[in-house]
Design an enzyme around this catalytic site. Structure first.
Site, mmCIF file in Angstrom:
data_model
loop_
_atom_site.group_PDB
_atom_site.id
_atom_site.type_symbol
_atom_site.label_atom_id
_atom_site.label_comp_id
_atom_site.label_asym_id
_atom_site.label_seq_id
_atom_site.Cartn_x
_atom_site.Cartn_y
_atom_site.Cartn_z
ATOM 1 N N THR A 152 1.174 -1.200 -0.321
ATOM 2 C CA THR A 152 -0.104 0.321 0.407
ATOM 3 C C THR A 152 0.995 1.292 0.160
ATOM 4 O OG1 THR A 152 -1.647 -0.744 1.074
ATOM 5 C CG2 THR A 152 -1.604 0.990 0.999
ATOM 6 N N LYS A 196 -1.166 4.959 8.663
ATOM 7 C CA LYS A 196 -0.636 5.307 7.289
ATOM 8 C C LYS A 196 -1.644 5.263 6.256
ATOM 9 C CE LYS A 196 1.101 2.460 4.659
ATOM 10 N NZ LYS A 196 1.977 1.129 3.315
ATOM 11 N N LYS A 224 -8.205 0.853 -3.283
ATOM 12 C CA LYS A 224 -7.803 1.168 -1.434
ATOM 13 C C LYS A 224 -7.314 1.829 -0.675
ATOM 14 C CE LYS A 224 -4.948 -0.909 1.501
ATOM 15 N NZ LYS A 224 -5.901 -2.177 2.507
HETATM 16 P P1 NAD Z 1 5.806 -5.676 7.462
HETATM 17 O O1 NAD Z 1 6.788 -4.583 7.809
HETATM 18 O O2 NAD Z 1 5.393 -7.409 8.207
HETATM 19 O O3 NAD Z 1 6.458 -5.567 5.957
HETATM 20 C C1 NAD Z 1 7.638 -5.748 5.079
HETATM 21 C C2 NAD Z 1 9.140 -6.324 4.582
HETATM 22 O O4 NAD Z 1 9.213 -5.594 4.326
HETATM 23 C C3 NAD Z 1 9.831 -6.382 6.200
HETATM 24 O O5 NAD Z 1 9.926 -7.500 6.195
HETATM 25 C C4 NAD Z 1 10.739 -5.527 5.579
HETATM 26 O O6 NAD Z 1 11.809 -6.548 6.616
HETATM 27 C C5 NAD Z 1 10.642 -5.693 4.619
HETATM 28 N N1 NAD Z 1 11.767 -4.139 3.786
HETATM 29 C C6 NAD Z 1 12.061 -3.257 4.542
HETATM 30 N N2 NAD Z 1 12.798 -2.324 3.196
HETATM 31 C C7 NAD Z 1 13.317 -3.424 2.267
HETATM 32 C C8 NAD Z 1 13.489 -2.936 1.007
HETATM 33 N N3 NAD Z 1 14.613 -2.210 0.569
HETATM 34 N N4 NAD Z 1 13.942 -4.522 0.358
HETATM 35 C C9 NAD Z 1 13.449 -5.781 0.980
HETATM 36 N N5 NAD Z 1 12.437 -6.073 2.175
HETATM 37 C C10 NAD Z 1 12.580 -4.629 2.635
HETATM 38 O O7 NAD Z 1 3.901 -5.423 6.833
HETATM 39 P P2 NAD Z 1 3.075 -5.930 6.490
HETATM 40 O O8 NAD Z 1 2.520 -6.088 7.380
HETATM 41 O O9 NAD Z 1 3.769 -7.410 5.348
HETATM 42 O O10 NAD Z 1 2.795 -5.003 4.850
HETATM 43 C C11 NAD Z 1 3.098 -4.613 3.978
HETATM 44 C C12 NAD Z 1 2.660 -3.939 3.296
HETATM 45 O O11 NAD Z 1 0.842 -4.321 3.138
HETATM 46 C C13 NAD Z 1 2.354 -2.340 3.962
HETATM 47 O O12 NAD Z 1 1.977 -2.022 2.783
HETATM 48 C C14 NAD Z 1 0.962 -2.734 4.216
HETATM 49 O O13 NAD Z 1 0.288 -1.310 4.226
HETATM 50 C C15 NAD Z 1 -0.352 -3.437 3.201
HETATM 51 N N6 NAD Z 1 -0.894 -4.375 4.090
HETATM 52 C C16 NAD Z 1 -0.967 -4.633 5.324
HETATM 53 C C17 NAD Z 1 -1.726 -5.669 5.746
HETATM 54 C C18 NAD Z 1 -1.845 -5.940 7.116
HETATM 55 O O14 NAD Z 1 -2.823 -6.566 7.135
HETATM 56 N N7 NAD Z 1 -0.936 -6.692 8.274
HETATM 57 C C19 NAD Z 1 -2.800 -5.573 4.809
HETATM 58 C C20 NAD Z 1 -3.295 -4.841 3.664
HETATM 59 C C21 NAD Z 1 -2.013 -4.352 2.949
#
Ligand code: NAD
Length: 641
Positions: free
Chosen positions: A437, A587, A512
């Site tokens: 997102t 966010k 979204k």
């Molecule tokens: P998260 O923080 O668990 O995962 C993100 C991952 O990206 C982390 O493991 C981090 O180490 C990695 N990362 C950061 N910088 C990086 C880079 N330069 N190269 C490689 N890896 C890198 O977050 P999440 O909950 O998995 O969410 C991910 C996305 O999905 C976000 O944009 C969030 O808004 C969206 N989202 C999350 C949910 C939810 O319920 N968790 C629901 C819908 C959408």
């Protein structure tokens, strides 16, 4: 006499089900024999049509041989059932796709397995005695054999109604609901079969068809659509119980006998199936996810015991009608990975995926792709990994040789940086799907960069949370070209239940953030209302019963109720552990206000929701809690605090 009589007669391949004493119930052996016959006749120039009929007046085929399923399952052999269903479903798909006409004559009961054999051909003929039904929820199964395809395509919410009540359709009803095509008086059937054998011409039955009597089912359409349109089984029960009518009483009577888990899964399955990617393959795949688990983790053994073994008609179901947890429904529909139904013996895809960002969401999404046969190489700066995924040391290494790149990253800045890093390593024609997102501008900027490198880009943020990522039930909102979206569809089908093409690049992110602005505001409104109701002395359950079926209805109230112990299972019942964390909601609300500012949109509710979540996360104790933890926050406060 054998159970099935297969022969050639003139220009027709002839199949007669021949177990009239068992209402022609399908056995495994009968499935295999029909499959072999169709295979042999497919390219045979002497065979122009296949005609399927059945011996006896009472039934074309009243189902499958469930006694044998019970015997094997009770002895702990769940594999027997799985192999039987897989073969049966492959036959159903083969009938659906067979290249020449298949004409079936459907007298008496046509139920379950009978629908699978009789209702996927090109000419499905019904008469005065036909009674077509999918009553599986009564024994702890779900409508299967590909019937969910017809149910999902039926008018309005007829599919939900027929699926959970098991209502018996007359000939006219079956035509109305898409289970049959032609009404012909049964006295004419023997003569018509004779002429089909002589001529091999399906025009014979088309010309003999007459107008069926009026459909009683069609007359119920308004009632059905009014009560069966809800998001989940509990909405349907609430709606029916809120009305004092013959229709509501008779629907409730039918449903109160059935397995609540089976009915809840049936509703969910039909919702997932409807949409642009609907197909017989998808229907059977989803059905098999349930049936493969039905004996080990579902209620099929108890259902069969009560119906035909002990015949006490008093099955002990796991849940009460209204209280099937969403997690139990998802569990029964989780992808089966390598054990998924394989309709053709084609090798699974060997496409290579580079997956960057294996966090809470990315890791289970990548694991689902690996389980479905993709070669997935992953990279995450935190060194996280996922089942079935090969770890790379850098982002570039992960995308080397990739046909597809997927990113699941925290924000737009990181997405832009990662895109900068990997783009030089991508081949022209690679598909790049960003599921993070992020702000609309970042999505559009990356789309522009990829276009320069002849890479197909889709922004495809998701909703459904970690549970949806794990269960493969996410919803994808996509922006990008039609070609890129079409190519990404196969991935969406594995990782999710629904994908909507919202428009050009950035449109997915726009959808979204608008959606989540609604979610943030409705969650706050729902929490406020519960806190006020508490202080007015209103019982929380009563508050839920009213609001969830009145104009207070919303996803926040009905599917994710913030009050513990009320409504379906939700993070509130797990001490507000996320779920969807308050900081992620913060966010997303920030992104919506940023976008609103950029295009000069007036969004005062979104702005107020942003401010409340900012205070909750930054100044109060909201960080690390689910976004629905606003309820205890409001409960603890007075007007001026
Ligand atoms: P998260 O923080 O668990 O995962 C993100 C991952 O990206 C982390 O493991 C981090 O180490 C990695 N990362 C950061 N910088 C990086 C880079 N330069 N190269 C490689 N890896 C890198 O977050 P999440 O909950 O998995 O969410 C991910 C996305 O999905 C976000 O944009 C969030 O808004 C969206 N989202 C999350 C949910 C939810 O319920 N968790 C629901 C819908 C959408």
């Amino acid at each position: 006499m054998t159970d099935i009589h297969i022969r050639r007669a003139g220009k027709a391949g002839r199949i007669t089900l021949n177990r009239p004493d068992a209402l022609n119930a399908m056995t495994w052996q009968m499935c295999l024999e029909i499959r072999d016959a169709l295979e042999a006749w497919r390219d045979d120039p002497q065979i122009s049509v296949v005609v399927i009929d059945a011996a006896g007046e009472r039934a074309f085929c009243a189902g499958g041989d469930i006694a044998e399923l019970y015997r094997t399952g009770r002895d702990g052999d769940f594999d027997y059932g799985r192999r039987f269903w897989a073969d049966e479903y492959r036959l159903n798909a083969a009938i659906f796709a067979w290249p020449k006409p298949i004409i079936s004559f459907l007298q008496g009961f046509v139920m379950g397995g009978g629908v699978g054999i009789g209702c996927h051909g090109t000419h499905r003929i019904v008469g005065e005695s036909s009674r077509v039904a999918m009553p599986e929820c009564g024994i702890g199964l779900i409508p299967d054999v590909g019937a969910t395809l017809m149910l999902a395509l039926a008018d309005g919410r007829m599919g939900e109604y027929l699926g959970v009540t098991g209502t018996r359709m007359t000939a006219a009803d079956a035509i109305y609901a898409g289970f049959a095509d032609l009404y012909i008086a049964e006295a004419e059937w023997p003569g018509l079969i004779h002429r089909l054998q002589e001529t091999g011409d399906p025009g014979v039955v088309e010309q003999a068809a007459t107008e069926p009597p009026a459909s009683g089912l069609a007359a119920l359409a308004d009632d059905v659509n009014r009560h069966f349109g809800g998001e989940a089984l509990s909405d349907i029960f609430n709606s029916l119980r809120g009305e004092d009518s013959d229709f509501a009483r008779s629907a409730l009577k039918a449903m109160e006998r059935n397995s609540p888990l089976s009915m809840a899964v049936t509703i969910e399955l039909l919702h997932r199936l409807r949409g642009p990617s609907i197909s017989i393959g998808k229907a059977l795949d989803l059905e098999y996810r349930f049936t493969a688990r039905a004996m080990e983790h579902g209620e099929l053994l108890e259902g069969i015991r009560a119906a035909i073994i002990d015949k006490d008609r008093n099955p002990q179901w796991q849940y009460k009608d209204q209280s099937v947890p969403i997690s139990s429904v998802s569990k029964m529909l989780r992808p089966l990975g390598p054990d998924a139904l394989k309709l053709e013996e084609t090798p699974v895809t060997q496409k290579a995926v580079g997956f960057i960002g294996l966090g809470n969401m990315g890791a289970p999404m990548a694991a689902n792709l690996a389980a479905a046969g993709y070669r997935v190489t992953g990279f995450d700066t935190a060194g996280t990994t996922a089942a079935g995924v090969t770890n790379a040391a850098t982002a570039q290494e992960a995308v080397q040789d990739a046909d597809i790149v997927i990113t699941m990253l925290p924000d737009g800045k990181i997405l832009r940086a990662v895109a900068e890093q990997i783009l030089p390593s991508l081949r022209p024609g690679t598909l790049f799907v960003d599921c993070s997102t992020v702000d609309v501008d970042s999505a559009r900027a990356v789309a522009e960069q990829t276009a320069g490198a002849a890479v197909l880009f889709v922004d495809a943020p998701v909703s459904g949370g970690i549970g949806g990522a794990t269960a493969g039930t996410l919803t994808f909102m996509s922006g990008g070209s039609a070609e890129a979206f079409a190519q990404a569809q196969a991935l969406f089908d594995i990782m999710g239940q629904k994908a909507v093409h919202c428009g050009e690049a950035g449109a997915g992110q726009a959808a979204k953030i608008c959606n989540n602005m609604i979610l943030g505001a409705t969650m706050i409104a729902t929490c406020e209302a519960f806190a006020l109701a508490d202080k007015l002395g209103l019982d929380r359950q009563k508050m839920f019963d009213v609001a969830s079926t009145s104009s207070g209805y919303s996803w926040s109230m009905n599917a994710y109720c913030p009050a513990p112990g009320v409504g379906p299972q939700s993070p509130a019942d797990n001490d507000y552990k996320p779920g969807f964390a308050a900081e992620l909601m913060l966010k997303d609300l920030g992104l919506s206000q940023q976008a609103a500012e950029a295009v000069d949109a007036d969004t005062p509710m979104g702005a107020a929701a942003l401010e409340l979540y900012r205070r909750f996360v930054e100044l109060e104790d909201g960080r690390g809690k689910d976004f629905s933890a606003m309820l205890p926050r409001f409960s603890a406060r007075g007007r001026d605090s």
